[in-house]
Design a protein around this motif. Structure first.
Motif, short mmCIF file in Angstrom:
data_model
loop_
_atom_site.label_atom_id
_atom_site.label_comp_id
_atom_site.label_asym_id
_atom_site.label_seq_id
_atom_site.Cartn_x
_atom_site.Cartn_y
_atom_site.Cartn_z
N ILE A 69 0.85 -1.20 0.00
CA ILE A 69 0.00 0.00 0.00
C ILE A 69 0.88 1.25 0.00
O ILE A 69 0.64 2.20 -0.74
N TYR A 70 1.94 1.22 0.81
CA TYR A 70 2.86 2.36 0.87
C TYR A 70 3.41 2.65 -0.53
O TYR A 70 3.39 3.79 -1.00
N ASN A 71 3.88 1.60 -1.19
CA ASN A 71 4.49 1.80 -2.51
C ASN A 71 3.49 2.36 -3.52
O ASN A 71 3.85 3.14 -4.39
N ASN A 72 2.24 1.96 -3.39
CA ASN A 72 1.24 2.38 -4.38
C ASN A 72 0.53 3.68 -4.04
O ASN A 72 0.10 4.39 -4.95
N ALA A 73 0.36 3.95 -2.75
CA ALA A 73 -0.49 5.10 -2.40
C ALA A 73 0.26 6.22 -1.69
O ALA A 73 -0.26 7.33 -1.60
N ILE B 124 -5.33 9.16 8.37
CA ILE B 124 -6.70 8.85 7.95
C ILE B 124 -7.47 10.13 7.62
O ILE B 124 -8.12 10.23 6.58
N GLU B 125 -7.35 11.11 8.52
CA GLU B 125 -8.20 12.30 8.36
C GLU B 125 -7.53 13.38 7.51
O GLU B 125 -8.18 14.33 7.09
N ALA C 169 -10.57 5.10 -0.97
CA ALA C 169 -11.01 3.71 -0.86
C ALA C 169 -10.19 2.92 0.15
O ALA C 169 -10.51 1.78 0.48
N LEU C 170 -9.11 3.53 0.66
CA LEU C 170 -8.33 2.85 1.70
C LEU C 170 -9.14 2.83 2.99
O LEU C 170 -9.71 3.85 3.39
N THR C 171 -9.19 1.69 3.65
CA THR C 171 -9.90 1.60 4.93
C THR C 171 -9.00 2.13 6.04
O THR C 171 -7.78 2.25 5.86
N ASP C 172 -9.61 2.41 7.19
CA ASP C 172 -8.83 2.85 8.35
C ASP C 172 -7.73 1.82 8.66
O ASP C 172 -6.59 2.18 8.94
N GLU C 173 -8.14 0.54 8.60
CA GLU C 173 -7.21 -0.54 8.93
C GLU C 173 -6.03 -0.54 7.95
O GLU C 173 -4.87 -0.72 8.35
N GLN C 174 -6.33 -0.31 6.67
CA GLN C 174 -5.26 -0.30 5.67
C GLN C 174 -4.30 0.87 5.91
O GLN C 174 -3.07 0.71 5.78
N VAL C 175 -4.84 2.04 6.27
CA VAL C 175 -3.97 3.18 6.53
C VAL C 175 -3.11 2.89 7.75
O VAL C 175 -1.90 3.15 7.77
N MET D 248 -0.79 16.80 4.28
CA MET D 248 -0.94 15.36 4.12
C MET D 248 -2.42 15.11 3.82
O MET D 248 -3.28 15.37 4.64
N PRO D 249 -2.75 14.64 2.57
CA PRO D 249 -4.16 14.44 2.23
C PRO D 249 -4.75 13.24 2.97
O PRO D 249 -4.02 12.29 3.26
N ALA D 250 -6.03 13.29 3.28
CA ALA D 250 -6.70 12.18 3.96
C ALA D 250 -6.47 10.90 3.18
O ALA D 250 -6.65 10.86 1.95
N ARG D 251 -6.01 9.86 3.86
CA ARG D 251 -5.75 8.54 3.27
C ARG D 251 -4.80 8.65 2.06
O ARG D 251 -4.92 7.88 1.10
N GLY D 252 -3.92 9.62 2.08
CA GLY D 252 -3.00 9.80 0.97
C GLY D 252 -3.71 10.13 -0.33
O GLY D 252 -3.16 9.99 -1.42
#
Ligand code: HEC
Length: 164
Positions: free
Chosen positions: A88-92, A128-129, A146-152, A138-142
């Motif tokens: 996720i880090y690499n992509n988002a 997240i926020e 569609a990223l969930t809280d858990e994914q972030v 820093m934009p919300a969820r990068g």
């Protein structure tokens, strides 16, 4: 009255009489057709078939339960819900956090010392926020809604575990 007038009168009277006869005849024909139609609609099945034929093409839907549910697919988490923080880090996130674009902290210990001091919960909440700090935005969820809280959260954990 001249002769011409009386001829006109006679012809006009005949015409009127003929029209009266025609009218009566049409009324009789109409009545008998109506009787035939009514006589043919005997069964309930006939009535519902007719109702089906003459029903309105559309109706206003007043059923509050009929609100269209969003397709589950439309709500699906990004990356098929993967909890692989590195991926996720690499992509988002890497687009900013590798280069430092817009003031994003790179994965260097010095850039994170004060951030880590806030505690993990705060870092995750900011990710997240979204968060505007001293360095940039820093934009919300990068920027990937569609990223969930858990994914972030797992991604922030990955980032903070990989500081150099
Ligand atoms: C458009 C660029 C951009 C993207 C994409 C981006 N970030 Fe950021 N991020 C920033 C910037 C800029 C800051 C620093 C803001 C400041 O401190 O002024 C930041 C700061 C952070 C922080 C520190 C927050 C704090 O409280 O100090 C975390 C954690 C973070 N980002 C996580 C992520 C994660 C996780 C992703 C991917 C899901 C991501 N970022 C994607 C630009 C970005």
């Amino acid at each position: 009255m001249s002769n011409k007038d009386s001829i006109f009168f006679r012809n006009f009277s005949i015409l009127l009489a003929a029209l009266v006869v025609l009218t009566v005849a049409l009324i009789l024909v109409g009545m008998s057709m109506q009787n035939n139609l009514v006589a043919n609609i005997k069964s309930e099945a006939d009535r519902s078939a007719i109702a089906e034929l003459i029903k309105p093409v559309a109706a206003v839907n007043t059923d509050p339960n009929a609100i269209v549910e969003l397709e589950p697919a439309a709500l699906a988490a990004a990356f098929d819900g993967s909890l692989d923080g590195e991926m996720i880090y690499n992509n988002a996130c890497a687009a900013c956090h590798v280069s430092g674009a817009g003031g994003a902290p790179k994965l260097e210990a010095a850039a994170w010392e004060l951030r880590l001091a806030q505690g993990m919960d705060k870092l995750v909440q900011h990710a997240i926020e979204g968060f505007v700090g001293d360095y940039g935005m820093m934009p919300a969820r990068g920027g990937n809604a569609a990223l969930t809280d858990e994914q972030v959260k797992v991604t922030v954990e990955y980032m903070t575990a990989h500081l150099e």
